[in-house]
Scaffold this motif. Structure first.
Motif, PDB file in Angstrom:
ATOM      1  N   ALA A  37       0.814  -1.216   0.000  1.00  0.00           N
ATOM      2  CA  ALA A  37       0.000   0.000   0.000  1.00  0.00           C
ATOM      3  C   ALA A  37       0.849   1.267   0.000  1.00  0.00           C
ATOM      4  CB  ALA A  37      -0.958   0.010   1.200  1.00  0.00           C
ATOM      5  N   ALA A  38       2.149   1.133   0.316  1.00  0.00           N
ATOM      6  CA  ALA A  38       3.025   2.309   0.263  1.00  0.00           C
ATOM      7  C   ALA A  38       3.112   2.829  -1.169  1.00  0.00           C
ATOM      8  CB  ALA A  38       4.413   1.943   0.780  1.00  0.00           C
ATOM      9  N   CYS A  39       2.929   1.972  -2.146  1.00  0.00           N
ATOM     10  CA  CYS A  39       3.071   2.376  -3.543  1.00  0.00           C
ATOM     11  C   CYS A  39       1.827   2.102  -4.401  1.00  0.00           C
ATOM     12  CB  CYS A  39       4.265   1.672  -4.183  1.00  0.00           C
ATOM     13  SG  CYS A  39       5.831   2.032  -3.377  1.00  0.00           S
ATOM     14  N   HIS A  40       1.108   1.025  -4.113  1.00  0.00           N
ATOM     15  CA  HIS A  40      -0.028   0.641  -4.970  1.00  0.00           C
ATOM     16  C   HIS A  40      -1.365   0.991  -4.312  1.00  0.00           C
ATOM     17  CE1 HIS A  40       2.348  -1.879  -7.802  1.00  0.00           C
ATOM     18  NE2 HIS A  40       3.079  -2.161  -6.745  1.00  0.00           N
ATOM     19  N   GLY A  41      -2.208   1.736  -5.018  1.00  0.00           N
ATOM     20  CA  GLY A  41      -3.556   2.031  -4.531  1.00  0.00           C
ATOM     21  C   GLY A  41      -4.536   0.958  -4.981  1.00  0.00           C
ATOM     22  N   MET A  42      -5.787   1.101  -4.509  1.00  0.00           N
ATOM     23  CA  MET A  42      -6.880   0.207  -4.975  1.00  0.00           C
ATOM     24  C   MET A  42      -8.125   1.077  -5.060  1.00  0.00           C
ATOM     25  SD  MET A  42      -6.640  -3.526  -3.156  1.00  0.00           S
ATOM     26  CE  MET A  42      -6.869  -2.960  -1.474  1.00  0.00           C
TER      27      MET A  42
ATOM     28  N   SER B 111      -6.630  -2.538  -8.009  1.00  0.00           N
ATOM     29  CA  SER B 111      -8.032  -2.980  -8.009  1.00  0.00           C
ATOM     30  C   SER B 111      -8.305  -4.101  -9.004  1.00  0.00           C
ATOM     31  CB  SER B 111      -8.989  -1.835  -8.342  1.00  0.00           C
ATOM     32  OG  SER B 111      -8.593  -0.645  -7.772  1.00  0.00           O
ATOM     33  N   LEU B 112      -7.776  -3.941 -10.232  1.00  0.00           N
ATOM     34  CA  LEU B 112      -8.148  -4.900 -11.267  1.00  0.00           C
ATOM     35  C   LEU B 112      -6.951  -5.667 -11.815  1.00  0.00           C
ATOM     36  CD1 LEU B 112     -10.704  -2.599 -13.113  1.00  0.00           C
ATOM     37  CD2 LEU B 112     -11.224  -4.585 -11.679  1.00  0.00           C
ATOM     38  N   LEU B 113      -5.785  -5.476 -11.176  1.00  0.00           N
ATOM     39  CA  LEU B 113      -4.557  -6.062 -11.721  1.00  0.00           C
ATOM     40  C   LEU B 113      -4.677  -7.570 -11.962  1.00  0.00           C
ATOM     41  CD1 LEU B 113      -1.640  -5.151 -12.515  1.00  0.00           C
ATOM     42  CD2 LEU B 113      -0.924  -6.016 -10.282  1.00  0.00           C
ATOM     43  N   ALA B 114      -5.305  -8.285 -11.021  1.00  0.00           N
ATOM     44  CA  ALA B 114      -5.390  -9.745 -11.141  1.00  0.00           C
ATOM     45  C   ALA B 114      -6.239 -10.176 -12.338  1.00  0.00           C
ATOM     46  CB  ALA B 114      -5.942 -10.357  -9.853  1.00  0.00           C
ATOM     47  N   LYS B 115      -7.101  -9.262 -12.839  1.00  0.00           N
ATOM     48  CA  LYS B 115      -7.893  -9.588 -14.021  1.00  0.00           C
ATOM     49  C   LYS B 115      -7.266  -8.990 -15.272  1.00  0.00           C
ATOM     50  CE  LYS B 115     -11.979 -10.940 -13.707  1.00  0.00           C
ATOM     51  NZ  LYS B 115     -12.538 -12.289 -13.825  1.00  0.00           N
TER      52      LYS B 115
ATOM     53  N   GLN C  89       4.799 -17.957   0.923  1.00  0.00           N
ATOM     54  CA  GLN C  89       3.489 -17.812   1.562  1.00  0.00           C
ATOM     55  C   GLN C  89       2.947 -16.384   1.366  1.00  0.00           C
ATOM     56  OE1 GLN C  89       1.881 -20.371   3.319  1.00  0.00           O
ATOM     57  NE2 GLN C  89       0.108 -19.011   3.358  1.00  0.00           N
ATOM     58  N   TYR C  90       3.803 -15.383   1.524  1.00  0.00           N
ATOM     59  CA  TYR C  90       3.363 -13.997   1.311  1.00  0.00           C
ATOM     60  C   TYR C  90       2.848 -13.844  -0.122  1.00  0.00           C
ATOM     61  CZ  TYR C  90       6.159 -12.718   5.493  1.00  0.00           C
ATOM     62  OH  TYR C  90       6.702 -12.610   6.753  1.00  0.00           O
ATOM     63  N   ALA C  91       3.607 -14.424  -1.076  1.00  0.00           N
ATOM     64  CA  ALA C  91       3.253 -14.285  -2.491  1.00  0.00           C
ATOM     65  C   ALA C  91       1.896 -14.927  -2.765  1.00  0.00           C
ATOM     66  CB  ALA C  91       4.335 -14.918  -3.364  1.00  0.00           C
ATOM     67  N   ALA C  92       1.672 -16.119  -2.182  1.00  0.00           N
ATOM     68  CA  ALA C  92       0.399 -16.810  -2.392  1.00  0.00           C
ATOM     69  C   ALA C  92      -0.742 -15.999  -1.779  1.00  0.00           C
ATOM     70  CB  ALA C  92       0.464 -18.203  -1.766  1.00  0.00           C
ATOM     71  N   ASP C  93      -0.529 -15.469  -0.580  1.00  0.00           N
ATOM     72  CA  ASP C  93      -1.604 -14.748   0.112  1.00  0.00           C
ATOM     73  C   ASP C  93      -1.962 -13.437  -0.582  1.00  0.00           C
ATOM     74  OD1 ASP C  93      -1.680 -16.794   1.955  1.00  0.00           O
ATOM     75  OD2 ASP C  93      -0.451 -15.762   3.455  1.00  0.00           O
ATOM     76  N   ILE C  94      -0.963 -12.662  -0.980  1.00  0.00           N
ATOM     77  CA  ILE C  94      -1.276 -11.374  -1.631  1.00  0.00           C
ATOM     78  C   ILE C  94      -1.936 -11.632  -2.994  1.00  0.00           C
ATOM     79  CG2 ILE C  94       1.065 -11.049  -2.608  1.00  0.00           C
ATOM     80  CD1 ILE C  94      -1.201  -8.192  -1.475  1.00  0.00           C
TER      81      ILE C  94
ATOM     82  N   MET D 168      -6.828 -11.302  -6.231  1.00  0.00           N
ATOM     83  CA  MET D 168      -7.856 -11.943  -7.059  1.00  0.00           C
ATOM     84  C   MET D 168      -9.232 -11.580  -6.509  1.00  0.00           C
ATOM     85  SD  MET D 168      -8.357 -13.675  -9.689  1.00  0.00           S
ATOM     86  CE  MET D 168      -9.920 -14.127 -10.413  1.00  0.00           C
ATOM     87  N   TRP D 169      -9.351 -11.632  -5.184  1.00  0.00           N
ATOM     88  CA  TRP D 169     -10.624 -11.239  -4.564  1.00  0.00           C
ATOM     89  C   TRP D 169     -10.943  -9.778  -4.864  1.00  0.00           C
ATOM     90  CZ3 TRP D 169     -11.159  -7.451  -0.804  1.00  0.00           C
ATOM     91  CH2 TRP D 169     -12.488  -7.232  -0.405  1.00  0.00           C
ATOM     92  N   ALA D 170      -9.923  -8.891  -4.733  1.00  0.00           N
ATOM     93  CA  ALA D 170     -10.131  -7.456  -4.953  1.00  0.00           C
ATOM     94  C   ALA D 170     -10.662  -7.215  -6.368  1.00  0.00           C
ATOM     95  CB  ALA D 170      -8.829  -6.689  -4.735  1.00  0.00           C
ATOM     96  N   ALA D 171     -10.124  -7.976  -7.330  1.00  0.00           N
ATOM     97  CA  ALA D 171     -10.505  -7.769  -8.728  1.00  0.00           C
ATOM     98  C   ALA D 171     -11.857  -8.406  -9.037  1.00  0.00           C
ATOM     99  CB  ALA D 171      -9.436  -8.350  -9.655  1.00  0.00           C
ATOM    100  N   GLU D 172     -12.199  -9.473  -8.307  1.00  0.00           N
ATOM    101  CA  GLU D 172     -13.475 -10.135  -8.576  1.00  0.00           C
ATOM    102  C   GLU D 172     -14.150 -10.575  -7.280  1.00  0.00           C
ATOM    103  OE1 GLU D 172     -13.482 -13.386 -11.424  1.00  0.00           O
ATOM    104  OE2 GLU D 172     -15.679 -13.271 -11.458  1.00  0.00           O
ATOM    105  N   PRO D 173     -14.654  -9.593  -6.512  1.00  0.00           N
ATOM    106  CA  PRO D 173     -15.194  -9.924  -5.187  1.00  0.00           C
ATOM    107  C   PRO D 173     -16.416 -10.849  -5.251  1.00  0.00           C
ATOM    108  CG  PRO D 173     -15.548  -7.596  -5.706  1.00  0.00           C
ATOM    109  CD  PRO D 173     -14.650  -8.148  -6.773  1.00  0.00           C
ATOM    110  N   LYS D 174     -17.076 -10.904  -6.399  1.00  0.00           N
ATOM    111  CA  LYS D 174     -18.274 -11.760  -6.479  1.00  0.00           C
ATOM    112  C   LYS D 174     -17.973 -13.084  -7.174  1.00  0.00           C
ATOM    113  CE  LYS D 174     -21.179  -8.898  -4.553  1.00  0.00           C
ATOM    114  NZ  LYS D 174     -20.874  -9.020  -3.114  1.00  0.00           N
ATOM    115  N   MET D 175     -16.698 -13.477  -7.246  1.00  0.00           N
ATOM    116  CA  MET D 175     -16.337 -14.705  -7.958  1.00  0.00           C
ATOM    117  C   MET D 175     -17.065 -15.926  -7.417  1.00  0.00           C
ATOM    118  SD  MET D 175     -12.795 -16.785  -8.106  1.00  0.00           S
ATOM    119  CE  MET D 175     -13.308 -17.575  -6.593  1.00  0.00           C
ATOM    120  N   VAL D 176     -17.136 -16.053  -6.100  1.00  0.00           N
ATOM    121  CA  VAL D 176     -17.750 -17.239  -5.507  1.00  0.00           C
ATOM    122  C   VAL D 176     -19.238 -17.306  -5.877  1.00  0.00           C
ATOM    123  CG1 VAL D 176     -18.321 -18.360  -3.323  1.00  0.00           C
ATOM    124  CG2 VAL D 176     -16.056 -17.359  -3.665  1.00  0.00           C
ATOM    125  N   GLU D 177     -19.932 -16.171  -5.754  1.00  0.00           N
ATOM    126  CA  GLU D 177     -21.352 -16.140  -6.109  1.00  0.00           C
ATOM    127  C   GLU D 177     -21.536 -16.474  -7.596  1.00  0.00           C
ATOM    128  OE1 GLU D 177     -19.790 -14.005  -4.227  1.00  0.00           O
ATOM    129  OE2 GLU D 177     -21.104 -13.132  -2.702  1.00  0.00           O
TER     130      GLU D 177
END
Ligand code: HEC
Length: 246
Positions: A61-66, A128-132, A193-198, A203-212
């Motif tokens: 968050a020091a450099c990347h916004g959402m 916000s949308l980087l993962a997509k 582990q950090y890489a997997a978690d972020i 992915m969630w940030a880019a598609e919060p309704k993926m599960v639905e």
């Protein structure tokens, strides 16, 4: 009819399989990681989302916004699932533009605000949308963090860093390494582990309704299959007396 059912089922399995396959995007080499959210029935791992958010908050968050993600969504039940009190406290840590003040004025964030864009050198892309926006987004982000070779070169008055996922040199120095973030749930504090978690969090940030969306997809496929079976039997019954006159 039978062929239609078979081709529907084939299309279904190809579709399910394709989402799990990893191909390199943008020329770089991607590493594979088994994310829990992949596949037709995949859901986000809430622990991973919470840890990923912690990595974002403490490091990225020091450099990347959402700018398209509001604090409020952190309490989504298919998302990080934070309490409303936690969300309020997090929002208040950020300074956001104050629409009611003079231009340039800021105020502490409220849950309905969006993650602000920090002032940072080198145009770090919004998260916000980087993962997509990137091919194989979560794998790409994961691989970027693990892809530093340690090679650097100067370009003008800035340094560039070699990264195998990026497929060349870019301007982000390795932002995180083993032990940078302290987890409270006992998960390993490794770069992997950090890489997997972020990556899961983004992915969630880019598609919060993926599960639905996936759940709706699975239900409509099941409906279509059931419907096809009913049509098949109805068809047989309707034509029975014509095909077998005696
Ligand atoms: C010191 C500032 C800084 C920090 C901290 C930082 N980044 Fe970056 N990041 C950048 C800049 C600048 C770029 C643009 C690099 C370029 O295109 O040359 C970038 C690019 C990226 C890219 C490549 C995006 C693309 O365009 O393909 C990814 C992925 C990324 N950052 C992930 C992260 C993650 C994850 C974190 C936190 C663990 C993080 N960054 C922390 C500055 C930063």
């Amino acid at each position: 009819m039978k062929n239609a059912i078979i081709s529907a089922i084939t299309a279904l399995s190809i579709g399910f399989g394709a989402s799990a396959a990893v191909a390199a995007g943008g020329g770089g080499k991607l590493l594979d990681h088994d994310f829990k959210f992949e596949g037709a029935f995949g859901t986000f791992d809430q622990g991973a989302l919470q840890r990923g958010f912690q990595v974002y908050r403490e490091v990225c968050a020091a450099c990347h916004g959402m700018k398209f993600v509001s604090f409020r969504t952190l309490s989504d039940k298919n998302g990080p699932g934070l309490s409303t009190e936690a969300v309020k406290a997090i929002a208040a840590e950020y300074e956001v533009a104050d629409e009611e003040g003079e231009p340039g004025d800021t105020r502490p964030g409220k849950p309905f605000d969006y993650f602000p864009t920090p002032l940072a050198e080198g145009n770090p892309p919004d998260f916000s949308l980087l993962a997509k926006a990137r091919a194989n987004g979560p794998h790409y982000i994961y691989s970027t963090l693990l892809g530093y070779t340690g090679e650097e070169k100067e370009s003008g008055d800035s340094l560039l860093y070699e990264n195998t996922a990026y497929g060349g040199y870019f301007s982000m120095a390795q932002p995180i390494d083993e032990g940078y973030v302290t987890y409270t749930d006992g998960s390993p504090e490794t770069l992997e582990q950090y890489a997997a978690d972020i990556s899961e969090f983004l992915m969630w940030a880019a598609e919060p309704k993926m599960v639905e969306r996936k759940q709706a997809g699975v239900w409509s496929f099941m409906f279509l299959i059931l419907f096809s079976v009913l049509v098949w039997f109805t068809n047989k019954k309707v034509w029975h007396s014509v095909k077998h006159p005696d």
